[in-house]
Design an enzyme around this catalytic site. Structure first.
Site, PDB file in Angstrom:
ATOM      1  N   LYS A 109       2.526  11.977  12.510  1.00  0.00           N
ATOM      2  CA  LYS A 109       3.954  11.787  12.772  1.00  0.00           C
ATOM      3  C   LYS A 109       4.387  12.818  13.804  1.00  0.00           C
ATOM      4  O   LYS A 109       3.806  13.895  13.894  1.00  0.00           O
ATOM      5  CB  LYS A 109       4.760  12.028  11.495  1.00  0.00           C
ATOM      6  CG  LYS A 109       4.403  11.114  10.344  1.00  0.00           C
ATOM      7  CD  LYS A 109       5.222   9.857  10.370  1.00  0.00           C
ATOM      8  CE  LYS A 109       4.978   9.027   9.122  1.00  0.00           C
ATOM      9  NZ  LYS A 109       5.455   7.639   9.290  1.00  0.00           N
ATOM     10  N   HIS A 143      -4.755   1.880   6.720  1.00  0.00           N
ATOM     11  CA  HIS A 143      -4.758   1.344   8.086  1.00  0.00           C
ATOM     12  C   HIS A 143      -5.977   1.816   8.900  1.00  0.00           C
ATOM     13  O   HIS A 143      -6.675   1.015   9.516  1.00  0.00           O
ATOM     14  CB  HIS A 143      -3.503   1.770   8.848  1.00  0.00           C
ATOM     15  CG  HIS A 143      -2.207   1.389   8.186  1.00  0.00           C
ATOM     16  ND1 HIS A 143      -2.085   0.308   7.359  1.00  0.00           N
ATOM     17  CD2 HIS A 143      -0.965   1.943   8.264  1.00  0.00           C
ATOM     18  CE1 HIS A 143      -0.825   0.219   6.939  1.00  0.00           C
ATOM     19  NE2 HIS A 143      -0.131   1.201   7.476  1.00  0.00           N
ATOM     20  N   GLU A 189       2.525   8.377  15.963  1.00  0.00           N
ATOM     21  CA  GLU A 189       3.932   7.974  15.837  1.00  0.00           C
ATOM     22  C   GLU A 189       4.822   9.073  16.389  1.00  0.00           C
ATOM     23  O   GLU A 189       4.573  10.248  16.144  1.00  0.00           O
ATOM     24  CB  GLU A 189       4.280   7.732  14.366  1.00  0.00           C
ATOM     25  CG  GLU A 189       3.529   6.564  13.769  1.00  0.00           C
ATOM     26  CD  GLU A 189       3.942   6.333  12.333  1.00  0.00           C
ATOM     27  OE1 GLU A 189       4.953   5.664  12.105  1.00  0.00           O
ATOM     28  OE2 GLU A 189       3.256   6.852  11.445  1.00  0.00           O
ATOM     29  N   ASP A 220      -1.031   7.817   3.112  1.00  0.00           N
ATOM     30  CA  ASP A 220      -0.089   6.855   3.682  1.00  0.00           C
ATOM     31  C   ASP A 220      -0.755   5.906   4.676  1.00  0.00           C
ATOM     32  O   ASP A 220      -0.525   4.703   4.627  1.00  0.00           O
ATOM     33  CB  ASP A 220       1.053   7.623   4.372  1.00  0.00           C
ATOM     34  CG  ASP A 220       2.128   6.706   4.930  1.00  0.00           C
ATOM     35  OD1 ASP A 220       2.388   5.657   4.314  1.00  0.00           O
ATOM     36  OD2 ASP A 220       2.720   7.027   5.982  1.00  0.00           O
ATOM     37  N   LYS A 244       0.847  -1.182   0.000  1.00  0.00           N
ATOM     38  CA  LYS A 244       0.000   0.000   0.000  1.00  0.00           C
ATOM     39  C   LYS A 244       0.884   1.234   0.000  1.00  0.00           C
ATOM     40  O   LYS A 244       2.053   1.119   0.329  1.00  0.00           O
ATOM     41  CB  LYS A 244      -0.948   0.008   1.211  1.00  0.00           C
ATOM     42  CG  LYS A 244      -0.231  -0.259   2.513  1.00  0.00           C
ATOM     43  CD  LYS A 244      -0.157   0.801   3.541  1.00  0.00           C
ATOM     44  CE  LYS A 244       0.318   2.157   3.327  1.00  0.00           C
ATOM     45  NZ  LYS A 244       1.432   2.621   4.096  1.00  0.00           N
ATOM     46  N   HIS A 261      -0.266  -3.966   6.162  1.00  0.00           N
ATOM     47  CA  HIS A 261       0.339  -4.776   7.226  1.00  0.00           C
ATOM     48  C   HIS A 261      -0.419  -4.687   8.547  1.00  0.00           C
ATOM     49  O   HIS A 261      -0.273  -5.550   9.408  1.00  0.00           O
ATOM     50  CB  HIS A 261       1.834  -4.452   7.402  1.00  0.00           C
ATOM     51  CG  HIS A 261       2.114  -3.217   8.194  1.00  0.00           C
ATOM     52  ND1 HIS A 261       2.080  -1.972   7.663  1.00  0.00           N
ATOM     53  CD2 HIS A 261       2.451  -3.046   9.488  1.00  0.00           C
ATOM     54  CE1 HIS A 261       2.391  -1.073   8.586  1.00  0.00           C
ATOM     55  NE2 HIS A 261       2.626  -1.706   9.715  1.00  0.00           N
TER      56      HIS A 261
HETATM   57  C1  BG6 Z   1       3.338   2.304   7.190  1.00  0.00           C
HETATM   58  C2  BG6 Z   1       3.445   3.759   6.844  1.00  0.00           C
HETATM   59  O1  BG6 Z   1       2.323   1.701   6.446  1.00  0.00           O
HETATM   60  O2  BG6 Z   1       3.062   2.165   8.574  1.00  0.00           O
HETATM   61  C3  BG6 Z   1       4.497   4.450   7.693  1.00  0.00           C
HETATM   62  O3  BG6 Z   1       3.789   3.880   5.482  1.00  0.00           O
HETATM   63  C4  BG6 Z   1       4.251   4.182   9.163  1.00  0.00           C
HETATM   64  O4  BG6 Z   1       4.522   5.846   7.458  1.00  0.00           O
HETATM   65  C5  BG6 Z   1       4.085   2.693   9.406  1.00  0.00           C
HETATM   66  O5  BG6 Z   1       5.365   4.671   9.888  1.00  0.00           O
HETATM   67  C6  BG6 Z   1       3.705   2.416  10.848  1.00  0.00           C
HETATM   68  O6  BG6 Z   1       3.619   1.042  11.032  1.00  0.00           O
HETATM   69  P1  BG6 Z   1       3.627   0.420  12.485  1.00  0.00           P
HETATM   70  O7  BG6 Z   1       3.424  -1.032  12.270  1.00  0.00           O
HETATM   71  O8  BG6 Z   1       4.950   0.775  13.090  1.00  0.00           O
HETATM   72  O9  BG6 Z   1       2.509   1.074  13.228  1.00  0.00           O
END
Ligand code: BG6
Length: 539
Positions: free
Chosen positions: A370, A270, A245, A265, A177, A207
């Site tokens: 972020k 997600h 994040e 993103d 994605k 993911h």
């Molecule tokens: C990704 C994004 O899909 O997920 C990133 O592209 C992000 O920008 C990341 O940092 C966060 O993943 P996780 O599993 O650490 O929450």
């Protein structure tokens, strides 16, 4: 109060197989071909996940991992670099395990944007596979810049590297994605890829769906009798989904991110996937199509954001300099690869509503950003307050309510009384579930205080929680698409997000930066639900 498992420790294998289910393993030989082999995703996620799967005994037959990249290196150097990366992630306890795995890792140098390198790739794969079961089952993982994906797939097909008409040997492609940049480009990408692949060969990855705690949303809702009857507009006041994040632009991310932004993103994928899992109806079965059919219904029932509503329903932000975790952090526009006058959002909050019988009128508040104070992902369901304010007499008739707003006697917060009951699914870190409710404070007064009942994965189950990429790679290698996105889901999510992208593109430029690194984003995000009715929980 703490909830613990009542059946004793559960091993990773039992957990992933499901109680009493058959062991989940890849039984055939295979080759995983990773395009974008020298990128962050390969070193930080894909190879560590394949290594752990191999070490955990999930690969029964011989296998190979072939990285394809433009840089000049040989197998030995590739293995050594990956070994360092994996060790940094503390995934290796003993060197021997890694050395054994590394013997199955290869590097193939090629400019995968050029058509003429694919015949050489085909030869190399043939050589590698000839000593390893030679079945020709292949998983092509697109860990490249998304712009390269259409050409890579077309050229793989042109070189005869996909086997569309057959399932033995199987060939599959995993595409990262975001799938497209908007609805039109996602549909065009789909049409293009499906010229060369069948739908059952195409694995669109998000993911988040591989995270143990995300899968637990389904288990919790439909595997228990006590909570599901409460999941509807009668009892739920609103739902909050937070993906915060602490990091800014890590590695070489800046240039790519600056063309994407938080909405593309993480929100389109997600956050909307989490919303779909919280809101969906019970599926007819746990089969891929039944689960995905229910998710897509939710996404299609999202109340469209009309262009005129964008400012009321969506808040965007970009971080300026600040302090995160006690360390000074530069502003987004000073990050490597980012334009000095960038108008890209690093924060987005939006108010969604699902227009169906179960959820009509219930706000779903989504936010992601972020450089927020810390890394936390949480889904919280806040329930309605009791109908009378029996325990909140002092604030009746106005004054400051328990939410801190000066809202007067008609405010729902004051008159309904007390802290809201909330069910919070903590996806990371400290994976678990907690229920907050009110209890009498000890003492001579009849006053209430908030308390929590909590279940934590770490304290309740034995063994490590598998990483999302472990689960998803295992499923892709086994050909199970349940935790991957179907094209109609992707389209429905873009259809929701598209008007926001259009309004931002056509409207006046945003006044960025508008939040300091290390804060919870722009203040307007707190008012998304309207008035003081709902504010963000402290995640
Ligand atoms: C990704 C994004 O899909 O997920 C990133 O592209 C992000 O920008 C990341 O940092 C966060 O993943 P996780 O599993 O650490 O929450």
């Amino acid at each position: 109060m703490t909830a613990t498992a009542t059946q004793g420790p559960v091993s990773v294998e039992q957990a992933s197989a499901g109680a009493g289910g058959p062991p989940v393993r890849v039984t055939e030989p295979f080759t995983a071909v990773v395009f974008g082999a020298t990128g962050d995703l390969t070193a930080r996620k894909l190879v560590p996940a394949l290594f752990r799967l191999s070490r955990g005994g999930y690969f029964v037959a011989p296998f190979a991992v072939v990285g394809v990249g433009r840089r000049d290196k040989d197998d030995a150097r590739f293995r050594a670099e990956l070994g360092d990366a994996v060790r940094t992630l503390a995934a290796v306890e003993g060197g021997a395990d890694w050395d054994r795995f590394a013997g199955s890792v290869f590097y193939h140098r090629a400019d995968f944007t050029a058509a003429d390198g694919y015949a050489a790739l085909a030869r190399r794969l043939g050589e590698i596979e000839s000593g390893r079961g030679k079945l020709g089952n292949r998983l092509y993982y697109m860990a490249t810049d998304p712009d390269h994906v259409p050409a890579v797939v077309e050229r793989l097909a042109g070189a005869g590297l996909f086997a569309p008409g057959t399932s033995t040997p199987w060939t599959r492609a995993v595409v990262e994605k975001p799938f497209g940049r908007d609805l039109a480009s996602a549909l065009a990408l789909d049409r293009h890829l499906l010229r060369f692949l069948r739908e059952d060969q195409l694995f669109r990855i998000d993911h988040y769906l591989g995270k143990e705690t995300v899968q637990n949303l389904l288990a919790f809702r439909f595997g228990n009798g006590i909570f599901e009857p409460l999941f509807n507009r009668r009892y739920v006041d609103h739902v909050q989904i937070t993906m915060a994040e602490g990091d800014g632009m890590t590695g070489r991310r800046g240039a790519w991110y600056d063309r994407a932004g938080a909405l593309r993103d993480v929100a389109q994928n997600h956050l909307l996937q989490l919303l779909a899992l919280v809101a969906m109806e019970p599926p007819a079965s746990l089969g891929a199509d039944d689960i995905r059919a229910e998710k897509v219904k939710v996404l299609r029932n999202l109340v469209p954001v009309r262009e005129a509503d964008v400012t009321r329903r969506v808040v965007r932000g970009q971080y300026g300099p600040g302090v995160v975790g006690g360390e000074p952090a530069r502003g987004y526009r000073d990050e490597d690869g980012v334009a000095a006058d960038s108008a890209t959002e690093t924060f987005v909050a939006l108010r969604a509503e699902v227009d169906n019988w179960r959820w009509a009128g219930v706000p779903f508040l989504l936010r992601a950003g972020k450089r927020l104070p810390r890394r936390v992902t949480e889904v919280a369901v806040e329930f309605k307050r009791p109908p009378t304010g029996l325990f909140t007499a002092p604030v009746r008739g106005g004054g400051l309510c328990d939410r801190g707003c000066d809202c007067g006697p008609t405010c729902e917060c004051c008159n309904a009384g007390g802290q809201p009951n909330a069910l919070a699914f903590r996806l990371q870190p400290d994976e678990g579930i907690s229920l907050s409710f009110a209890a009498k404070r000890p003492g001579m007064r009849l006053a209430l205080g908030p308390v929590r009942m909590a279940f934590g994965y770490a304290g309740s189950f034995d063994g490590p929680v598998p990483e999302a990429y472990e689960r998803l790679l295992l499923d892709a290698l086994r050909g199970d698409p349940t935790l991957f996105l179907r094209s109609d889901e992707v389209a429905a999510a873009w259809a929701f997000v598209d008007p926001v992208l259009t309004a931002w593109r056509d409207g006046p430029p945003p006044l960025f930066p508008n939040y300091a690194a290390g804060t919870w984003g722009p203040a307007e995000a707190g008012h998304l639900a309207g008035g003081c009715r709902a504010v963000w929980r402290e995640a």
